[in-house]
Design an enzyme around this catalytic site. Structure first.
Site, short mmCIF file in Angstrom:
data_model
loop_
_atom_site.label_atom_id
_atom_site.label_comp_id
_atom_site.label_asym_id
_atom_site.label_seq_id
_atom_site.Cartn_x
_atom_site.Cartn_y
_atom_site.Cartn_z
N SER A 237 5.52 0.51 5.99
CA SER A 237 4.86 1.46 6.89
C SER A 237 3.37 1.13 6.97
CB SER A 237 5.04 2.88 6.38
OG SER A 237 4.19 3.09 5.27
N LYS A 238 2.65 1.96 7.69
CA LYS A 238 1.21 1.77 7.91
C LYS A 238 0.44 1.51 6.61
CE LYS A 238 -0.54 3.27 12.22
NZ LYS A 238 0.64 2.84 12.91
N ARG A 239 0.87 2.18 5.54
CA ARG A 239 0.17 2.01 4.27
C ARG A 239 0.10 0.54 3.85
NH1 ARG A 239 3.30 3.52 0.41
NH2 ARG A 239 4.99 3.92 1.84
N GLY A 241 -0.49 -1.96 5.66
CA GLY A 241 -1.32 -2.78 6.54
C GLY A 241 -0.73 -2.80 7.93
#
Ligand code: GLU
Length: 467
Positions: A237-239, A241
Site C-alpha cells: 500500500s501507500k505506506r 512508497g
C-alpha cells in the site's frame, strides 16, 4: 476453445501495481495462446468511480504496451441489460425484490455487531410480493446446504457451502448492478474464457458461479493470484512508497522494466530475471504462477530499471526522457545532442529522472555554481586558464572528442599544469559542480558556443568576486 481474457478495473484510483500485474498476466496469457484481451471498466460504484481515473488507467495500460482488442466496455452504459436480466430472474423466482432500506440494514448491522453476532439478512422478502412504488433492491435466492465447487487453475479445487452465502443483492435500489452481478453477466456476454485476478476475489467466485448458473450462462475458468506484499509482510500500500504505475512513470521508470518487474512477482520461469516482451509472450503460462504471496522489493525494481536503462537502444531512452525534460520546463534538446547525453549519463543513473537530474547543465546555460566548488575553483589563477582554454578551443574546426582533447593538451603545455588542474576548474565553469560526465564529452556535447559562453561567464564571475 477461443482464449479470451479481460482486465476489469474499477476506476476508483490510479492503476495500482497489483492491478497492473493482473492486467499483465491476462494480457500475456491471451497473447501466449493467440487469444483476445479485452478491457472492461467496472464503474458501477457511482460514489467512487471517476472519469479521470479511467483515463489514468487507460494511459497506464497504453504506456505499458498492453493493447486490448475492440472497444472499451463500460458497465455504466449497460444498465438496461442488467436490469432486464434481474427482472428475468425475478420472473423465474430465482431472485426477488427486497424493500428493506439501506438505513434499516445499517441499523440491523449495528445491532448484530453490538451482540457480537455475524450479520445476516433475514430473507423476509423472499416470500413476499411487490410493494408498488417503493424502491427496492433485487436479491438472488441462494438455496442453503449446497456445495459450490470452484476449480481454480492456480490453487486447485475449493469447495464453498452455500449456507454461508446470504441472499445477496444483485441490483441496487438505484438501478445499478452490484460488482458480482455485473461481472458474472459480462464475463458470459463477453465470452471470457479465463479470469485471472487477485485472490482477494476468491470469496466472490461462488457468488458469480451462482449468478451464472441462475441465468443459464457459461462460466469462465478461474485463476486467483496471490497478493503482493511489502517488505514488512503487509499488503502492499501507500505506506510502502509509490504504488501506482503513474508514479513510477513520473519517477523515470521505463515501461519495459515495470512490465518485467511486475510479471516476476508471482510468476517465474526457472530463475530467469530479465525477459524481453517477446520472450514473455513465448514463455508465459499459468503453470509458472506460484501459490505463495510475493514481496515487492523496491531496491530490486530500481536495479532492474537501471539494467534496462543501460541495455535498451539509446533512441528508446531518449524518447522516454523527453516528457520528463518537458515536465521541468526545460527546452527539448536536438535529438543528436540528447542521444549523446543519454549515452554519457545512463551509466550513472538508475532512472530517466536520474539522467535528467544529473544533466541539467546540458539543458540550460542558466545554472547556479555549487558554492563549495566555486570557492575552490573559480579563483583568480583559473581565470587565466579559462582564457587560454577558450582561445585553444575556439581554434578547433571539427569539435570532436579527440580535437577537444588536443585543445586541453595545448593548454597543459602552455601552462605546465597537469590535466586535473585544468579539467576540474573547467568542469565547474561548464557544469556548475565538480561532478559531471567526462570533461571532453561535456565540452563536445555542449558545443562550441555554449562552452565559449560559459567560460566567459566564469571569467566574469571571478572578476566580480575580486572587485
Ligand atoms: N473491478 C474488480 C476490481 O477492480 C475486478 C475484479 C475481477 O477481475 O473480477 O477488483
Amino acid at each position: 476453445m477461443k482464449i479470451v481474457t479481460r482486465f476489469a478495473p474499477s476506476p476508483t484510483g490510479a492503476l495500482h501495481v497489483g492491478a497492473a500485474r493482473t492486467a499483465i498476466f491476462n494480457w500475456l496469457f491471451s497473447a501466449s495462446l493467440g487469444g483476445d484481451f479485452l478491457l472492461r471498466i467496472e464503474d458501477t460504484d457511482r460514489a467512487r468511480s471517476e472519469e479521470r481515473f479511467e483515463r489514468q488507467i487507460i494511459e497506464s495500460l497504453e504506456w505499458l504496451g498492453l493493447k486490448w482488442q475492440g472497444e472499451v466496455v463500460r458497465q455504466s452504459e449497460r444498465l438496461d441489460a442488467y436490469g432486464q436480466l434481474a427482472e428475468r430472474l425475478i420472473d423465474e423466482q430465482k431472485a426477488y425484490r427486497c424493500y428493506v432500506t439501506a438505513e434499516e440494514l445499517g441499523r440491523r448491522r449495528e445491532e448484530a455487531k453490538r451482540r457480537g453476532e455475524v450479520f445476516r439478512y433475514r430473507r423476509e422478502w423472499s416470500q413476499l410480493g411487490a410493494a408498488p412504488g417503493k424502491p427496492y433492491a433485487v436479491r438472488l435466492s441462494v438455496s442453503p446446504g449446497e456445495k459450490i465447487h470452484v476449480e481454480d487453475l492456480v490453487r486447485g479445487g475449493i469447495v464453498f457451502d452455500s449456507s454461508e452465502i446470504e441472499d445477496f443483492v444483485i441490483l441496487k435500489a438505484d438501478g445499478f448492478p452490484t460488482y458480482n452481478f455485473a461481472a458474472a453477466v459480462d464475463d458470459a456476454r463477453m465470452e471470457i474464457s479465463h479470469v485471472i485476478r487477485g485472490d482477494d476475489h476468491i470469496i466472490n467466485a461462488p457468488r458469480q458461479i451462482l449468478i451464472a448458473e441462475a441465468l443459464g450462462f457459461g462460466k469462465p475458468k478461474l485463476a486467483h493470484v496471490s497478493m503482493i506484499l511489502g517488505a514488512d509482510g503487509k499488503k502492499l500500500s501507500k505506506r510502502h512508497g509509490a504504488e501506482s504505475v503513474t508514479e513510477y512513470r513520473l519517477r523515470g521508470y521505463l515501461p519495459e522494466a515495470v512490465l518485467n518487474y511486475l510479471v516476476r512477482l508471482g510468476w517465474s520461469f526457472g530463475d530467469q530475471e530479465i525477459f524481453t516482451t517477446e520472450e514473455l509472450v513465448e514463455k508465459f503460462s499459468l503453470k509458472g504462477i506460484g501459490k505463495s504471496a510475493s514481496v515487492f522489493d523496491s531496491q530490486k525494481f530500481l536495479w532492474l530499471n537501471g539494467r534496462y536503462l543501460r541495455d535498451l537502444p539509446e533512441e528508446r531512452i531518449s524518447e522516454g526522457a523527453i516528457p520528463l525534460i518537458a515536465q521541468r520546463g526545460l527546452p527539448e534538446p536536438p535529438p543528436e545532442r540528447l542521444r549523446k547525453i543519454v549515452s554519457q549519463m545512463r551509466e550513472r543513473s538508475e532512472t530517466l529522472n536520474g539522467i535528467v537530474d544529473q544533466s541539467l547543465y546540458f539543458f540550460t546555460d542558466d545554472f547556479e555554481y555549487d558554492e563549495k566548488a566555486a570557492q575552490k575553483f573559480l579563483v583568480e589563477q583559473n581565470g587565466e586558464i579559462f582564457e587560454l582554454l577558450a582561445e585553444e578551443l575556439s581554434r578547433i574546426e571539427d569539435f570532436s572528442h579527440d580535437n577537444i582533447h588536443g585543445g586541453f593538451e595545448r593548454v597543459m603545455e602552455r601552462t605546465g599544469l597537469g590535466l586535473g588542474k585544468i579539467a576540474q576548474p573547467a568542469r565547474v565553469a561548464l557544469t556548475g559542480s565538480t561532478k559531471s560526465a567526462g570533461i571532453f564529452d561535456v565540452v563536445e556535447i555542449l558545443g562550441r558556443d555554449a562552452v565559449a559562453l560559459r567560460l566567459a561567464r566564469a571569467i566574469d564571475f571571478i572578476r566580480s568576486r575580486n572587485a
